[in-house]
Design an enzyme around this catalytic site. Structure first.
Site, PDB file in Angstrom:
ATOM      1  N   GLY A 231       0.823  -1.199   0.000  1.00 42.45           N
ATOM      2  CA  GLY A 231       0.000   0.000   0.000  1.00 42.45           C
ATOM      3  C   GLY A 231       0.854   1.246   0.000  1.00 42.45           C
ATOM      4  N   SER A 232       0.304   2.320   0.532  1.00 42.06           N
ATOM      5  CA  SER A 232       0.989   3.610   0.517  1.00 42.06           C
ATOM      6  C   SER A 232       2.086   3.671   1.574  1.00 42.06           C
ATOM      7  CB  SER A 232      -0.013   4.736   0.766  1.00 42.06           C
ATOM      8  OG  SER A 232      -0.469   4.702   2.115  1.00 42.06           O
ATOM      9  N   ALA A 235       0.544   4.522   5.045  1.00 40.28           N
ATOM     10  CA  ALA A 235      -0.097   3.359   5.653  1.00 40.28           C
ATOM     11  C   ALA A 235       0.949   2.328   6.080  1.00 40.28           C
ATOM     12  CB  ALA A 235      -1.087   2.737   4.680  1.00 40.28           C
ATOM     13  N   GLY A 236       2.005   2.156   5.274  1.00 42.22           N
ATOM     14  CA  GLY A 236       3.061   1.215   5.625  1.00 42.22           C
ATOM     15  C   GLY A 236       3.770   1.594   6.905  1.00 42.22           C
ATOM     16  N   GLU A 253       5.619  -3.523   0.984  1.00 45.20           N
ATOM     17  CA  GLU A 253       5.845  -3.124  -0.413  1.00 45.20           C
ATOM     18  C   GLU A 253       5.024  -1.866  -0.621  1.00 45.20           C
ATOM     19  OE1 GLU A 253       5.414  -2.025  -3.869  1.00 45.20           O
ATOM     20  OE2 GLU A 253       3.974  -3.672  -4.022  1.00 45.20           O
ATOM     21  N   CYS A 287       2.446   0.783  -8.656  1.00 46.26           N
ATOM     22  CA  CYS A 287       3.564   1.309  -7.872  1.00 46.26           C
ATOM     23  C   CYS A 287       4.863   1.285  -8.662  1.00 46.26           C
ATOM     24  CB  CYS A 287       3.712   0.526  -6.575  1.00 46.26           C
ATOM     25  SG  CYS A 287       3.864  -1.256  -6.811  1.00 46.26           S
TER      26      CYS A 287
END
Length: 484
Positions: A231-232, A235-236, A253, A287
């Protein structure tokens, strides 16, 4: 009007089960802006149930204790089930997130099947136990399954990313709670059916569609041994913070702002033909997309004209039309985000080479944004530094090769990249200088037998290949008596 798909139960431990709460997730078509599906919204109590059955299946069940060949047989049936239903999966995903159907067939469905297949090859070749001569005597080194895995997947490539997490986890002997995105939960139900029909034992897999709050509860659950998140960046970082409370292992990732470096000796048409699909793939919602295109200043006008012509020729429209190359963005918020960046780019002084008008002509509904190419971009601009996640691409001029490499590395991201040149060996030398996890020379590719992941803010750890498989295994050292 598309037929409404409704699921009233959650897939917990291999069985369809009534949810604890009554909240639902409505899936909106990005093409028609109409509701096309409804699924239950998993609650914290549903997470507790799923983790409990996964914990029991790991601690007491047959899956971690099965032989590798037994697990491979089940996972092979999952792979074959995806292959048999790949067109159905592609249609569902295109309906959910707007991916062009032709791209969904190749990348969303068949690409996922290839991930499952590659993981089987890696698992079969892996070393699970070996003897070594230690300093103090013989030792036995074992690799054992890490335990219960929380796999959190995004909406842009849901089956591909799910496969990247589920396949190695299951082959290693782990049990999994899969958390699909609320934008794209419908394809996860198909995966649940495929997994059930393949013969996964009770408790091994649960699938819980939910929002960010429930996701946070899952990754912070004390019954989880490992989190794998895609994700972003924001958020990571939050996932890592929450998981750290339990010292839960994490693989992240995250985002990218990848640079395609076109060297002065590159063939113009070959470079354009290779980079354009890699820049606008999946409507720019990838991504790894090549969103910064670096071209020599001495040939800037030539490249600007060629890339603008190719971008303007992309067919935009209904994602289920096989001729479509660029579909709608997944949600209204993504459409607005892209429109905001188009405005920002103009305010920063970048020049629109093609697109930039917002909604494409003839498309009165849907979350569409015209494929847009900005020229005269320098790397300090926000449009060159921030991940836009849409069909808005930057063309940046450079003076010499040293400057090109410097621009490519001048980013908080380091996920992907490519170099285009008449000299492949020299291209490899450039690849060695760019700090990014995945790189291509005169092509764009992501190989499932090699490690995939990012430098810097693009993530932590790797997926695919033996490096990614090892993330689902613990290492144990057993000291043996002398002479053993």
């Amino acid at each position: 009007m598309t037929e409404l798909v409704e699921h009233g139960q959650l897939f917990i431990g291999g069985e369809l089960t009534d949810p604890v709460g009554r909240d639902v997730i409505e899936v909106i078509s990005p093409h028609t802006e109409e509701v096309i599906g409804r699924v239950p919204h998993a609650s914290r109590q549903d997470v507790d149930r799923a983790v409990a059955v996964a914990r029991r299946a790991f601690d007491e069940g047959p899956w971690p204790r099965a032989t590798l060949e037994e697990r491979i047989a089940v996972v092979t049936r999952v792979k074959d089930g995806i292959a048999a239903r790949h067109e159905e999966l592609a249609r569902v995903i295109s309906s959910e997130n707007g991916s062009p159907y032709s791209w969904s067939v190749l990348a969303q469905a068949l690409g996922a099947m290839m991930v499952w297949d590659a993981a089987i090859r890696v698992a079969r070749d892996h070393t699970y136990e070996e003897r070594r001569d230690g300093v103090l005597g013989p030792i036995l080194v074992r690799r054992e399954p890490v335990g219960v895995v929380a796999a959190v997947v995004p909406w842009n490539v849901p089956q591909f990313v799910a496969a990247a997490k589920l396949a190695p986890a299951l082959l290693a002997g782990c049990t999994v709670v899969l958390k699909p995105s609320p934008e794209s939960p419908l394809d996860a139900y198909l995966l649940g059916e495929i997994a059930r029909d393949a013969g996964l034992p009770e408790g091994v897999l649960s699938i819980l569609p939910a929002d960010r709050e429930v996701s946070e509860y899952l990754v912070g659950h004390p019954g989880i041994d490992k989190v794998s998140f895609t994700g972003s960046v924001a958020a990571g970082k939050r996932v890592m913070e929450v998981a750290a409370r339990n010292l839960t292992r994490v693989t992240l990732e995250l985002g990218g702002k990848s640079a395609a470096v076109v060297l002065p000796d590159a063939d113009v048409q070959a470079a354009v033909a290779g980079i354009v699909p890699a820049a606008w793939m999946n409507n720019g919602q990838a991504c790894v997309a090549q969103t910064r295109i670096l071209v020599p200043r001495a040939r800037y006008d030539e490249y600007a004209d060629a890339f603008a012509a190719a971008a303007s020729a992309l067919k935009v429209g209904d994602p289920l039309d096989p001729a479509t190359q660029v579909g709608p963005l997944v949600a209204r918020r993504q459409q607005q985000r892209n429109l905001d960046y188009i405005r920002i780019g103009q305010e920063e002084g970048a020049k629109i080479l093609t697109g930039g008008g917002g909604r494409p002509a003839g498309l009165e509904r849907g979350w569409y944004v015209e494929p847009t190419l900005f020229g005269d971009v320098h790397n300090a601009m926000r449009i060159a530094r921030e991940e836009i996640f849409g069909p808005v691409i930057c063309l940046l001029p450079y003076g010499d090769e040293e400057e090109a490499v410097k621009i490519a590395n001048d980013s908080e991201y380091g996920l992907s990249g490519s170099v285009w040149t008449a000299d492949v060996e020299h291209g490899i030398e450039v690849a060695r200088q760019v700090r990014t996890g995945t790189y291509s020379v005169n092509t764009f590719s992501l190989d499932m037998l090699g490690p995939f992941g990012g430098y810097k803010n693009s993530g932590l750890g790797r997926e695919f290949g033996p490096e990614g498989y090892g993330a689902y295994l613990e290492h144990k050292m057993i000291h043996l008596p002398a002479g053993a």
